[in-house]
Motif scaffolding. Structure first.
Motif: not given
Ligand SMILES: Cc1cc2nc3c(=O)[nH]c(=O)nc-3n(C[C@H](O)[C@H](O)[C@H](O)COP(=O)(O)OP(=O)(O)OC[C@H]3O[C@@H](n4cnc5c(N)ncnc54)[C@H](O)[C@@H]3O)c2cc1C
Lengths: 352, 383
Positions: A249-253, A255, A257, A261, A274, A277, A280-281, A284, A326, A329, B4, B284, B288, B291, B316
């Protein structure tokens, strides 16, 4: 993804499979760079992606560049493609200059670098800290208050340093007098700024992180299928499955983003939100994915012999480069606060 | 299509016009005091009249073809309209289930007569649906439903108890999942969807109050209710396939990210006055991620528009988005230092309270996050 980009990505992937396998990456660790892969990438013609063809670049858009960087991140590729194409190449091209051949890198001047006009040219003295891949670069493009200085190998002394992943991050002691041919003055309508450069660097790092995240996930999925405890593969334990799903999930989000962007950079005027963000993700994601990948691998993943470290040390290094979560952000937070209650939604959707 | 290869979507310029129309309409509705902005309004904001006004503008049933009262505007147009409604905190609960899942389900699996009977009313914002899936002993394991459908002359008789049926007390029909053949080794076989029209003397609907005391969902007892053949949805026996084919739509929408957006927006002016550097960074971080989540939800809508059924991608979105909805609450709560109080005269305090009290539902409704991560794990090949 356009057909052109898809074909490019497939070719780059093939080159990485051949020349950036686990052994090649291990051999390049601690500052070594992958000369063979670089030569292959030059052959394919991707090392100056996003730089206009008429200025000596490979053409293509930022979306294509980001797609290639994702693959390089996946293979822990020891090559300065982001620096050559999106940073140095674009700086020179944005001044209307023709990009030189060979690997390049880029830096921004700080208070430690002084310049002075002399008869023979522009005198440049001082230090540039933690310049990526400087020891392998034929040229260093330095953004100096709007203009771009092109340093050659003879223009500085180099003190080697590395990031967490062992990639070169060298300090340069510059002492040179640059002829006019090495000083690019930007045109009047120049898009060049330290902010724009940092933003491109952040997007590049985020794209590399997506690749490294995918690789860490793939290694974890494979390992969970092989490693047996309590008489069955650990992948059969729901706790492990949930870790893997959380990583995916984190990787897909991240990717999504990064690619959104890149699309925003290619199609919209203001892509600051963009890119911020995306960084930032991606940051994370890096934290979550690296720690869960190690958790799933147990002790073996914590060893030098295991290849997981190539991906996780890069995730840890890159999340702090070109602005950590940070820092970006805060950029976003300031935009959001000044947009206020009524302006937050337009800010998020890029609409008025 | 694998996970993917999801592609980012740039919305076409003509959708900007649609967005501006929706935004102008909402600004007018809000300033005239006809509606008020709240969090989680797709669950809690039931307003017949507002739904009808949306229907008049063609903003419900956008996926339906014109002959059934829709505009066939597509998934991306619907995405723009729904996200604007959610961001504004508008009361959309009345038509939500009909617009999001029952309508598209009818369109895909219904007979022409069924489509004529229900879709135009849905699109006008006058015909509302409930979803009758869960039962006292059936939650995540949906295939275990016990409500039974037995063949009789001219139709079927249904008996059983449904729970958590959102809005069933005001809906005109409930799409009900029932077992119509004995269980076999294939647990997914032998299930059928029925359109149970409401009210019906053989259907008893009893409120189950939320912890706030709100009447949102219901227990629905089906006591040998007769359903004519003409109200069987799709093929008898293919209920499982039909239910799961809606999941991509049900799980990927902007409502899985934006339930608490009105709170975040409201907090901006407050925090701009009272915040410091550290709070800018924390805001932020949330902005982020929001977004990015919106982009992911939009990318899934892009796939829906292209005719795919991206169920794993949707899982997901829902897993990350619904956990995020509570992160928004915590960020606002900790930075604003406002005490949540449903009876407060301060809007921020009230909205914070509303959000906290609605938060348990975010990660349950429409499939729990544990189940969603199971869907993703299966895609990864480890389940
Ligand atoms: C606000 C709201 C509105 C709703 N509206 C409707 C509606 O209109 N119509 C309708 O039919 N239903 C509705 N539901 C019900 C909803 O679909 C169920 O709550 C949901 O499917 C979970 O079922 P359950 O509540 O019985 O929990 P259970 O399935 O009993 O789960 C309890 C806990 O166990 C965990 N768990 C269960 N199985 C597993 C597993 N295999 N692996 C790991 N963990 C597991 C769950 O994740 C959860 O944490 C609504 C629910 C809410 C909260």
């Amino acid at each position: 993804m356009s057909e052109f980009t898809a074909a490019l990505v497939a070719t780059v992937r093939e080159a990485c499979v051949r020349r950036s396998g686990t052994d090649a990456v291990a051999a390049c660790a601690d500052g070594g760079w992958n000369a063979e892969l670089w030569a292959a990438l030059e052959q394919i013609g991707v090392t100056t992606l996003s730089v206009p063809e008429e200025l000596g670049g490979a053409g293509g858009d930022v979306a294509a560049t980001v797609a290639v960087l994702e693959v390089l991140g996946e293979y822990s590729a020891g090559v300065p493609l982001a620096e050559t194409a999106l940073l140095a190449g674009r700086l020179i091209a944005d001044c209307g200059g023709t990009v030189p051949s060979g690997p390049m890198t880029a830096a921004v001047t700080g208070p430690e670098l002084r310049t002075r006009r002399e008869d023979a040219g522009l005198s440049v003295q001082g230090t540039l800290a933690r310049v990526p891949w400087a020891r392998n670069a034929h040229h260093v493009a330095v953004l100096d208050n709007g203009r771009v200085l092109l340093l050659g190998r003879g223009d500085f002394l180099l003190r080697q340093g590395t990031n967490l992943a062992g990639e070169p991050r060298d300090d340069l002691e510059v002492d040179a007098v640059l002829p006019a041919s090495q000083v690019y003055e930007p045109p009047a309508d120049s898009p060049i700024s330290a902010r724009a450069l940092r933003s491109r660097a952040a997007l590049a790092r985020a794209a590399l992180m997506v690749g490294a995240g995918r690789q860490a996930l793939e290694l974890a999925v494979a390992y969970a299928g092989e490693r047996e405890q309590f008489g069955r593969p650990i992948a059969k334990f729901q706790a492990v499955q949930q870790h893997l799903a959380a990583m995916a999930g984190e990787v897909l989000l991240a990717k999504g983003a990064v690619e959104a962007a890149a699309l925003a950079v290619d199609t919209q005027g203001d892509a600051d939100v963009a890119v911020a963000a995306a960084k930032v993700v991606a940051g994370q994601m890096a934290g979550v994915v690296a720690s869960l990948a190690h958790q799933i691998h147990g002790a073996i993943g914590y060893t030098e012999e295991h290849s997981l470290r190539h991906s996780t040390t890069r995730l840890w290094a890159w999340r702090d480069e070109s602005g950590n979560e940070d820092e970006w952000s805060e950029v976003l937070g300031r935009r959001a606060l000044s947009a206020g209650t009524g302006g937050l939604w337009p800010l998020l959707t890029g609409t008025r | 299509m694998d996970l993917w290869s999801l592609e980012p979507v740039a919305l076409a310029a003509e959708l900007d016009v649609l967005r501006a129309d929706v935004r102008a309409f909402l600004a007018e509705e809000l300033s005239a005091g006809r509606i008020a902005s709240h969090c989680d309004q797709w669950l809690g904001g039931w307003d017949h009249a507002f739904s009808r006004r949306l229907g008049e503008r063609g903003w419900i049933g956008m996926a339906f073809p014109a002959r059934y009262g829709g505009s066939a505007a597509g998934a991306l147009a619907r995405f723009v309209v729904t996200e604007e409604l959610l961001a504004a905190g508008a009361p959309v609960a009345a038509h939500w289930i009909a617009d999001r899942q029952s309508g598209p389900g009818l369109l895909k699996f219904g007979t022409d007569e069924q489509k004529r009977a229900f879709l135009p009313g849905i699109a006008r914002g006058e015909c509302f649906f409930a979803a009758g899936m869960s039962e006292p002993d059936t939650g995540s394991d949906l295939a275990s439903v016990r409500t039974r459908g037995s063949r009789v002359e001219g139709g079927w008789r249904l008996s059983g108890t449904k729970v958590w049926a959102s809005g069933a007390h005001r809906a005109h029909a409930m799409i009900t999942l029932a077992r119509t053949e004995p269980r076999t080794a294939d647990r997914h076989a032998g299930l059928t969807q029925f359109i149970v029209e409401l009210p019906d003397p053989a259907v008893r609907i009893r409120p189950i109050l939320l912890l706030t005391g709100e009447h949102h969902f219901n227990e629905v007892v089906l006591d040998d209710v007769f359903v004519p053949d003409a109200r069987v949805l799709g093929e008898p026996g293919s209920g499982w396939h039909q239910v799961t084919s809606e999941l991509a739509m049900e799980r990927s929408g902007p409502e899985r990210v934006l339930s608490t957006f009105p709170l975040l927006a409201l907090a901006m002016d407050h925090l701009a006055e009272h915040g410091d550097r550290a709070s800018a960074a924390r805001i932020g971080a949330v902005v982020g991620r929001m977004w990015a989540l919106r982009q992911l939800s939009l990318a899934v809508a892009g796939r829906l528009e292209a005719g795919a059924a991206p169920a794993v991608e949707a899982a997901v979105v829902k897993d990350l988005g619904t956990r995020f909805e509570s992160v928004v609450i915590d960020t606002v709560r900790l930075l604003s230092q406002v005490v949540p109080d449903p009876g407060s005269g301060e809007r921020l305090s009230r909205m914070l309270a509303e959000s906290i009290l609605h938060s348990p539902g975010f990660t349950l409704r429409g499939g729990t996050n544990e189940i969603l991560r199971g869907v993703v794990a299966k895609e990864l090949g480890v389940r």
